[in-house]
Write a protein that holds these residues in place. Structure first.
Motif, PDB file in Angstrom:
ATOM      1  N   ASN A  29      -2.208   7.841  -8.022  1.00  0.00           N
ATOM      2  CA  ASN A  29      -2.090   7.112  -6.758  1.00  0.00           C
ATOM      3  C   ASN A  29      -3.124   5.992  -6.641  1.00  0.00           C
ATOM      4  O   ASN A  29      -2.796   4.847  -6.300  1.00  0.00           O
ATOM      5  CB  ASN A  29      -2.244   8.118  -5.605  1.00  0.00           C
ATOM      6  CG  ASN A  29      -1.847   7.531  -4.279  1.00  0.00           C
ATOM      7  OD1 ASN A  29      -1.035   6.622  -4.222  1.00  0.00           O
ATOM      8  ND2 ASN A  29      -2.421   8.045  -3.213  1.00  0.00           N
ATOM      9  N   GLU A  30      -4.378   6.312  -6.960  1.00  0.00           N
ATOM     10  CA  GLU A  30      -5.452   5.320  -6.838  1.00  0.00           C
ATOM     11  C   GLU A  30      -5.244   4.165  -7.820  1.00  0.00           C
ATOM     12  O   GLU A  30      -5.394   2.986  -7.461  1.00  0.00           O
ATOM     13  CB  GLU A  30      -6.809   5.988  -7.090  1.00  0.00           C
ATOM     14  CG  GLU A  30      -7.251   6.914  -5.981  1.00  0.00           C
ATOM     15  CD  GLU A  30      -7.583   6.179  -4.690  1.00  0.00           C
ATOM     16  OE1 GLU A  30      -8.289   5.165  -4.752  1.00  0.00           O
ATOM     17  OE2 GLU A  30      -7.100   6.610  -3.614  1.00  0.00           O
ATOM     18  N   LYS A  69     -10.890  14.367  -7.066  1.00  0.00           N
ATOM     19  CA  LYS A  69     -11.161  13.652  -8.321  1.00  0.00           C
ATOM     20  C   LYS A  69     -10.762  14.471  -9.555  1.00  0.00           C
ATOM     21  O   LYS A  69     -10.716  13.941 -10.657  1.00  0.00           O
ATOM     22  CB  LYS A  69     -12.640  13.250  -8.378  1.00  0.00           C
ATOM     23  CG  LYS A  69     -12.959  12.180  -7.334  1.00  0.00           C
ATOM     24  CD  LYS A  69     -14.428  11.851  -7.252  1.00  0.00           C
ATOM     25  CE  LYS A  69     -14.669  10.822  -6.143  1.00  0.00           C
ATOM     26  NZ  LYS A  69     -16.096  10.556  -5.902  1.00  0.00           N
ATOM     27  N   ILE A  86      -9.807  -0.140 -13.090  1.00  0.00           N
ATOM     28  CA  ILE A  86      -9.170   1.186 -12.934  1.00  0.00           C
ATOM     29  C   ILE A  86      -9.389   2.039 -14.188  1.00  0.00           C
ATOM     30  O   ILE A  86      -8.701   3.044 -14.384  1.00  0.00           O
ATOM     31  CB  ILE A  86      -7.655   1.036 -12.680  1.00  0.00           C
ATOM     32  CG1 ILE A  86      -6.952   0.409 -13.899  1.00  0.00           C
ATOM     33  CG2 ILE A  86      -7.365   0.239 -11.425  1.00  0.00           C
ATOM     34  CD1 ILE A  86      -5.511   0.794 -14.026  1.00  0.00           C
ATOM     35  N   TRP A 123       0.829  -1.212   0.000  1.00  0.00           N
ATOM     36  CA  TRP A 123       0.000   0.000   0.000  1.00  0.00           C
ATOM     37  C   TRP A 123       0.862   1.261   0.000  1.00  0.00           C
ATOM     38  O   TRP A 123       0.476   2.285  -0.565  1.00  0.00           O
ATOM     39  CB  TRP A 123      -0.902   0.011   1.244  1.00  0.00           C
ATOM     40  CG  TRP A 123      -1.989  -1.030   1.184  1.00  0.00           C
ATOM     41  CD1 TRP A 123      -1.920  -2.306   1.649  1.00  0.00           C
ATOM     42  CD2 TRP A 123      -3.277  -0.891   0.603  1.00  0.00           C
ATOM     43  NE1 TRP A 123      -3.088  -2.974   1.398  1.00  0.00           N
ATOM     44  CE2 TRP A 123      -3.950  -2.130   0.764  1.00  0.00           C
ATOM     45  CE3 TRP A 123      -3.939   0.152  -0.028  1.00  0.00           C
ATOM     46  CZ2 TRP A 123      -5.248  -2.337   0.305  1.00  0.00           C
ATOM     47  CZ3 TRP A 123      -5.237  -0.056  -0.481  1.00  0.00           C
ATOM     48  CH2 TRP A 123      -5.878  -1.297  -0.313  1.00  0.00           C
ATOM     49  N   THR A 181      -2.089   2.068  -6.692  1.00  0.00           N
ATOM     50  CA  THR A 181      -2.343   1.355  -5.428  1.00  0.00           C
ATOM     51  C   THR A 181      -3.309   0.193  -5.653  1.00  0.00           C
ATOM     52  O   THR A 181      -3.110  -0.915  -5.130  1.00  0.00           O
ATOM     53  CB  THR A 181      -2.917   2.314  -4.371  1.00  0.00           C
ATOM     54  OG1 THR A 181      -1.981   3.360  -4.140  1.00  0.00           O
ATOM     55  CG2 THR A 181      -3.174   1.591  -3.061  1.00  0.00           C
ATOM     56  N   ASN A 182      -4.374   0.452  -6.420  1.00  0.00           N
ATOM     57  CA  ASN A 182      -5.352  -0.608  -6.663  1.00  0.00           C
ATOM     58  C   ASN A 182      -4.757  -1.776  -7.448  1.00  0.00           C
ATOM     59  O   ASN A 182      -5.117  -2.932  -7.222  1.00  0.00           O
ATOM     60  CB  ASN A 182      -6.568  -0.045  -7.408  1.00  0.00           C
ATOM     61  CG  ASN A 182      -7.399   0.863  -6.512  1.00  0.00           C
ATOM     62  OD1 ASN A 182      -7.222   0.890  -5.299  1.00  0.00           O
ATOM     63  ND2 ASN A 182      -8.287   1.632  -7.112  1.00  0.00           N
ATOM     64  N   TYR A 189      -4.175  12.201  -7.646  1.00  0.00           N
ATOM     65  CA  TYR A 189      -5.153  11.288  -7.043  1.00  0.00           C
ATOM     66  C   TYR A 189      -5.362  10.066  -7.947  1.00  0.00           C
ATOM     67  O   TYR A 189      -5.365   8.925  -7.481  1.00  0.00           O
ATOM     68  CB  TYR A 189      -6.476  12.026  -6.826  1.00  0.00           C
ATOM     69  CG  TYR A 189      -7.656  11.139  -6.503  1.00  0.00           C
ATOM     70  CD1 TYR A 189      -7.856  10.660  -5.209  1.00  0.00           C
ATOM     71  CD2 TYR A 189      -8.569  10.776  -7.497  1.00  0.00           C
ATOM     72  CE1 TYR A 189      -8.943   9.850  -4.919  1.00  0.00           C
ATOM     73  CE2 TYR A 189      -9.657   9.968  -7.218  1.00  0.00           C
ATOM     74  CZ  TYR A 189      -9.839   9.502  -5.921  1.00  0.00           C
ATOM     75  OH  TYR A 189     -10.914   8.688  -5.640  1.00  0.00           O
ATOM     76  N   HIS A 190      -5.499  10.298  -9.256  1.00  0.00           N
ATOM     77  CA  HIS A 190      -5.739   9.189 -10.185  1.00  0.00           C
ATOM     78  C   HIS A 190      -4.481   8.327 -10.360  1.00  0.00           C
ATOM     79  O   HIS A 190      -4.579   7.107 -10.498  1.00  0.00           O
ATOM     80  CB  HIS A 190      -6.225   9.736 -11.534  1.00  0.00           C
ATOM     81  CG  HIS A 190      -7.573  10.382 -11.437  1.00  0.00           C
ATOM     82  ND1 HIS A 190      -8.746   9.662 -11.411  1.00  0.00           N
ATOM     83  CD2 HIS A 190      -7.919  11.687 -11.295  1.00  0.00           C
ATOM     84  CE1 HIS A 190      -9.776  10.490 -11.290  1.00  0.00           C
ATOM     85  NE2 HIS A 190      -9.301  11.728 -11.225  1.00  0.00           N
ATOM     86  N   HIS A 219      -9.743   5.886 -13.783  1.00  0.00           N
ATOM     87  CA  HIS A 219      -8.481   6.551 -13.419  1.00  0.00           C
ATOM     88  C   HIS A 219      -7.541   6.594 -14.634  1.00  0.00           C
ATOM     89  O   HIS A 219      -6.865   7.591 -14.869  1.00  0.00           O
ATOM     90  CB  HIS A 219      -7.786   5.788 -12.288  1.00  0.00           C
ATOM     91  CG  HIS A 219      -8.587   5.725 -11.016  1.00  0.00           C
ATOM     92  ND1 HIS A 219      -9.012   6.848 -10.357  1.00  0.00           N
ATOM     93  CD2 HIS A 219      -9.026   4.660 -10.288  1.00  0.00           C
ATOM     94  CE1 HIS A 219      -9.693   6.493  -9.267  1.00  0.00           C
ATOM     95  NE2 HIS A 219      -9.713   5.173  -9.207  1.00  0.00           N
ATOM     96  N   THR A 241      -6.683   8.854   1.141  1.00  0.00           N
ATOM     97  CA  THR A 241      -7.845   9.656   0.767  1.00  0.00           C
ATOM     98  C   THR A 241      -9.103   9.205   1.513  1.00  0.00           C
ATOM     99  O   THR A 241     -10.082   9.937   1.558  1.00  0.00           O
ATOM    100  CB  THR A 241      -8.101   9.561  -0.749  1.00  0.00           C
ATOM    101  OG1 THR A 241      -8.192   8.175  -1.119  1.00  0.00           O
ATOM    102  CG2 THR A 241      -6.977  10.202  -1.537  1.00  0.00           C
ATOM    103  N   SER A 242      -9.044   7.999   2.106  1.00  0.00           N
ATOM    104  CA  SER A 242     -10.204   7.516   2.867  1.00  0.00           C
ATOM    105  C   SER A 242     -10.444   8.367   4.115  1.00  0.00           C
ATOM    106  O   SER A 242     -11.535   8.325   4.687  1.00  0.00           O
ATOM    107  CB  SER A 242      -9.991   6.051   3.275  1.00  0.00           C
ATOM    108  OG  SER A 242      -8.800   5.922   4.035  1.00  0.00           O
TER     109      SER A 242
END
Length: 263
Positions: free
Chosen positions: A215-216, A207, A231, A63, A219-220, A212-213, A234, A195-196
């Protein structure tokens, strides 16, 4: 082939100069590594309080590694590095000498981008290998992860050219420029905190933030094993942003050359 050889020559010169400053190379490696280890240890420790099954150090690094790569490595080497190179070369009158040489402006633009991409890929290797030996694994497609990293590099280099050619005039401007624009975007992109934990208004604002995109998506893929379909949103945002930034970065660079010719 002419552009290819010239691009390699420009990138080789920048990397050779960096190689002579061995301290800089060491610092480029120490920075993301220290952030990776700190983030991993913090996540592993906090998971003992908030999760029914605490994360191992390897799981915590799965993570932590994407956010570290996007926020600590690629951001400063590609965006900050591109701004610093453009400003320094202008101050040292390298661009003036460029006008007297057969080297094309296209090759110079691509060479700077290629040099900083090579530094970023080296940092990716350092972060990835370290996380792997500490127990982390890429749960999803490594190829898809590399594609997201490549788009992130292009986006950062494009923004670096825009800031370096339009807003930074002196070397002293680089730190303040990167801090003023970059640090708030890094925080809003979830590079320093998940971001949670964001309130809804900040999450809605995030967004529109490309970090942010990056990273998301990364990470995902790495920690959750998501596929391209999962994804997709993103990825489309990031690919569109990277295409626009590299185009605007090129136009900004051309405009800077026209101004420099008249001086």
């Amino acid at each position: 082939m002419k552009y290819w050889y010239e691009t390699l020559a420009v990138a080789g010169r920048i990397l050779t100069e960096l190689g002579r400053r061995q301290r800089s190379l060491i610092f480029w490696a120490i920075f993301p590594l220290s952030v990776l280890i700190l983030n991993g240890l913090i996540l592993a420790e906090r998971s003992k309080t908030f999760l029914p099954t605490p994360l191992t150090l390897g799981e915590a690094l799965e993570w932590a590694a994407p956010a570290t790569l996007v926020g600590a490595a690629l951001f400063f080497s590609c965006l900050g590095g591109s701004v610093a190179t453009v400003v320094t070369e202008r101050e040292q009158h390298t661009l003036k000498r460029l006008f007297l040489s057969p080297l094309s402006g296209v090759s110079y633009f691509l060479g700077i981008g290629l040099a900083h991409s090579a530094i970023a890929l080296g940092q990716t290797l350092v972060v990835g290998v370290t996380a792997f030996f500490l127990g982390a694994r890429c749960q999803g497609s490594a190829g898809l992860a590399l594609l997201v990293i490549g788009l992130s590099i292009i986006a950062y280099v494009g923004v670096g050219f825009i800031l370096g050619t339009q807003l930074a005039r002196r070397t002293e401007d680089v730190n303040t420029l990167v801090a003023a624009f970059g640090v708030p975007l890094l925080i809003l992109g979830g590079a320093f905190m998940p971001t949670s934990t964001f309130p809804k208004v900040l999450l809605d604002l995030a967004k529109y933030n490309p970090i942010y995109h990056m990273n998301e998506a990364l990470t995902n893929i790495v920690a959750k094993g998501d596929t391209f379909a999962e994804i997709r949103g993103h990825f489309i945002f990031l690919a569109s942003f990277a295409a626009v930034m590299i185009g605007v970065g090129w136009l900004s660079y051309r405009r800077m050359l026209q101004v420099e010719r008249r001086l």
